[in-house]
Write an enzyme that holds these catalytic residues in place. Structure first.
Site, short mmCIF file in Angstrom:
data_model
loop_
_atom_site.label_atom_id
_atom_site.label_comp_id
_atom_site.label_asym_id
_atom_site.label_seq_id
_atom_site.Cartn_x
_atom_site.Cartn_y
_atom_site.Cartn_z
N ASP A 1 -4.46 33.46 48.63
CA ASP A 1 -3.87 31.91 48.92
C ASP A 1 -4.22 30.76 49.18
O ASP A 1 -5.08 30.64 49.78
CB ASP A 1 -2.87 32.33 50.28
CG ASP A 1 -1.60 31.67 50.28
OD1 ASP A 1 -1.61 30.57 50.15
OD2 ASP A 1 -0.35 32.45 50.29
N SER B 1 3.85 28.91 49.11
CA SER B 1 3.79 29.93 48.72
C SER B 1 4.67 31.25 48.41
O SER B 1 5.10 31.85 48.19
CB SER B 1 2.40 30.83 49.98
OG SER B 1 1.59 30.02 49.79
N SER C 1 4.00 35.32 50.65
CA SER C 1 2.98 35.92 49.28
C SER C 1 3.45 37.49 48.64
O SER C 1 3.74 37.32 47.70
CB SER C 1 1.91 35.60 49.03
OG SER C 1 1.02 34.63 49.78
N GLU D 1 -3.34 40.70 49.30
CA GLU D 1 -3.60 38.93 49.63
C GLU D 1 -4.69 38.45 50.69
O GLU D 1 -5.09 39.59 51.33
CB GLU D 1 -2.32 38.73 49.94
CG GLU D 1 -2.29 37.17 50.05
CD GLU D 1 -1.34 36.68 50.79
OE1 GLU D 1 -0.37 37.00 52.05
OE2 GLU D 1 -1.36 35.17 50.71
N ASP E 1 -2.28 31.51 44.33
CA ASP E 1 -1.04 30.92 43.80
C ASP E 1 -1.04 29.61 43.93
O ASP E 1 0.15 28.57 43.04
CB ASP E 1 -0.04 31.48 45.28
CG ASP E 1 -0.41 30.77 46.93
OD1 ASP E 1 -1.94 30.57 46.61
OD2 ASP E 1 0.57 30.89 47.66
N HIS E 2 -1.86 28.38 44.76
CA HIS E 2 -1.66 27.53 44.49
C HIS E 2 -3.14 26.83 44.78
O HIS E 2 -3.89 27.13 45.32
CB HIS E 2 -1.02 26.59 45.49
CG HIS E 2 -0.23 26.67 47.07
ND1 HIS E 2 -1.34 26.31 47.32
CD2 HIS E 2 0.22 26.95 47.17
CE1 HIS E 2 -1.33 26.89 48.50
NE2 HIS E 2 -0.54 27.79 48.77
N HIS F 1 -1.32 21.06 49.70
CA HIS F 1 -1.59 22.28 49.19
C HIS F 1 -2.06 21.24 47.65
O HIS F 1 -1.35 19.78 48.35
CB HIS F 1 -0.23 23.14 48.75
CG HIS F 1 0.27 23.67 49.42
ND1 HIS F 1 1.48 24.92 49.15
CD2 HIS F 1 -0.55 24.66 50.10
CE1 HIS F 1 0.99 25.82 49.60
NE2 HIS F 1 -0.03 25.27 51.07
ZN ZN Z 1 -0.82 26.90 52.53
#
Ligand code: ZN
Ligand code: NAG
Length: 526
Positions: free
Chosen positions: A90, A140, A205, A360, A406-407, A482
């Site tokens: 993550d 997320s 997530s 995760e 995810d990002h 993010h």
């Molecule tokens: Zn975050």
């Protein structure tokens, strides 16, 4: 140092005043035109930092040759994937990966830049485009929906399509808006399924694959009540309840992470000494136990290690009231991500039809939000260890391992520090315009700008070293934000070669389903 810095400023001033015809922003131009060695200020000017073996050009020719040969030897693996292990870091931006790789090497006493994380050795790599249906920079939740269900949705939404708006309970409870996920597809094919997270079981997530909610914060009924206010009805089912009582959650065979509070009533004290968070009086752990004959609930590493793998039919492990601790702050009773991964694989591989498991490393994101790379990079190394263990315990002939994020996070690696400069410290040779050092790692937004009363940056030399040190950011914010840049995808095993190029994030689960011949889309075995 100050003397050097002062003369630097004087020189700079001279250059600007005597070269008024030159664009003052064109530093390179100014430097080359006026004083060649000005460009080298803030840069290393000798080779003392170069490892001896690298001084020979043949070192580089050989390493290039090795990289080519490795690729030439690679034959397309078109087997059907019996097992899929999906690792999600993550908030693991590419800069986080690079910095973690440097930290790994430095912990081994090397300069670090030449080091490699376990998953960087995987044969195929691609990029994942992370934007969500209604957001340029995602969270997320919408990303989890993309990489677990194969459909991009709105920010803060989980397991439902983008036609439902934020906090719209009726829309989210309409089965027509529900999305199925890798968990559903694997279960329909008779595979065992599970997930592991270092955050909470109801964190965004893992839940994009089992929850169907128009607000990721609906983790227990108390949360739903607080977000819906007068609009609250019990028809609006919270995520913890969905996990235990609805498909595909109730059919998951292996679940581990933190966040027990969302499963227990306020009137109960959990094994960690804190009260539950539910207002409806439900004890979802008892409910889980009632539904899982032969299932085992564990709440410590010791209990986890005592699980009788052969005789246990399902596993629920919850190791904290809320989030699990950072690895560097963990208690003895909390298993590491690698330990949970090992238990999961030993348990899930009992099924001859194979398994799908989502794993995760969730606190990489928390470390980056706090602008504490000392923690986020350590979490990334823990994540890489779990992946190495998983690759060691499985066979690439029948097990597909995919690693992605995810990002991103706006973490930059900048300046011209010397080779081997401590990645978690100041750049020893670089200075800003005022002659003040700066760190190699910086964030776009966060809690600490380190400015004096006149708004000038203060000297930070000597302040680093504690893994909890908050690194500087440019924009003042309570928390880091993010990033919208693409993240990496690393694949090993059947159909690994499809994880290449620039991919939409929502294509990833479709490729996994293709490789394992599950789901409703195209399949390798068709
Ligand atoms: Zn975050
Ligand atoms: C994986 O296997 C390699 C080679 O046998 C070994 O050196 C390494 O320690 C193993 N890693 C883990 C995490 O078990």
């Amino acid at each position: 140092m100050m003397k050097f810095a002062t003369s630097f400023i004087i020189l700079l001033t001279l250059m600007v005043t005597t070269k008024a015809d030159v664009d003052p922003h064109d530093f390179f131009h100014r430097a080359t035109q006026s004083r060649a060695n000005m460009f080298a200020s803030g840069m290393v000017t000798d080779n003392s930092a170069v490892p001896v073996e690298e001084l020979d050009p043949n070192f580089w020719r050989k390493s290039a040759n090795d990289e080519i040969n490795k690729r030439l030897a690679d034959k397309p693996n078109t087997n059907i994937a019996k097992n899929i292990i999906f690792f999600l870091g993550d908030g693991m931006s590419l800069t986080t990966v690079t910095s973690a790789r440097i930290l790994k090497g430095q912990r081994e006493g090397k300069p670090g830049e030449e080091s490699q994380l376990s998953f960087e050795k995987f044969p195929y790599t691609g990029l994942s485009r992370t934007y969500c249906a209604n957001a340029q920079v995602p969270d997320s939740a919408c990303t989890s929906t993309a990489y677990l269900t194969g459909v991009k949705t709105n920010i803060l939404s989980l397991g439902i399509g983008p036609s439902v708006n934020y906090n719209d309970c009726e829309g989210s409870m309409d089965p027509a808006n529900d999305l199925t996920s890798l968990y559903d597809w694997a279960q329909a094919a008779g595979k065992s399924t599970g997930f592991i997270t270092t955050t909470t079981l109801t964190h965004a997530s893992p839940s994009g694959g089992y929850a169907h909610v128009a607000n990721r914060m609906w983790e227990c009924d108390t949360d739903v009540r607080s977000y819906l206010g007068d609009d609250y009805t019990s028809d609006c089912i919270d995520m913890a309840t969905q996990l235990v009582t609805e498909e595909p959650g109730r059919k998951l065979d292996f679940i581990m992470g933190g966040g027990i509070g969302k499963f227990l009533p306020k009137t109960m004290i959990d094994p960690f000494g804190n009260p539950g968070e539910r207002s409806d009086g439900k004890n979802l752990l008892s409910e889980w136990q009632r539904r899982h004959d032969g299932g085992v609930f564990v709440s410590s590493r010791k209990q986890m290690n005592a699980i009788n793998i052969e005789q246990t039919t399902s596993v629920l492990g919850i190791f904290q009231s809320s989030l699990m601790n950072y690895h560097l702050h963990a208690t003895e009773t909390e298993p590491t991500l690698a330990e949970m991964t090992e238990t999961a694989i030993k348990f899930l591989r009992k099924n001859d039809n194979g398994y799908f498991v989502f794993i995760e490393g969730g606190l990489i994101d928390y470390g980056n939000h706090a602008n504490k790379p000392g923690l986020s990079l350590d979490e990334t190394l823990e994540f890489a260890k779990a992946i190495e263990l998983a690759r060691n315990m499985t066979d690439p002939e029948d097990t597909l391992i995919v690693v992605t994020s995810d990002h991103a996070h706006p973490l930059s690696i900048s300046g011209y520090p010397e080779r081997g400069n401590d990645i978690l410290n100041i750049n020893k040779i670089g200075y800003d315009k005022s002659g003040v050092h700066y760190a190699t790692l910086n964030y776009a937004a966060g809690p600490q700008q380190y400015l004096d009363e006149y708004g000038n940056r203060i000297e930070l030399e000597g302040q680093f070293g504690d893994p909890d040190f908050v690194f500087p950011s440019y924009i003042s914010a309570n928390d880091g934000v993010h990033g919208g840049d693409d993240v990496g995808v690393f694949a090993s095993g059947p159909w690994e070669h499809l994880f290449r190029g620039v991919l939409q994030q929502n294509t990833l689960p479709h490729i996994m389903a293709y490789a394992a011949c599950i789901g409703d889309g195209a399949k390798a075995c068709d």
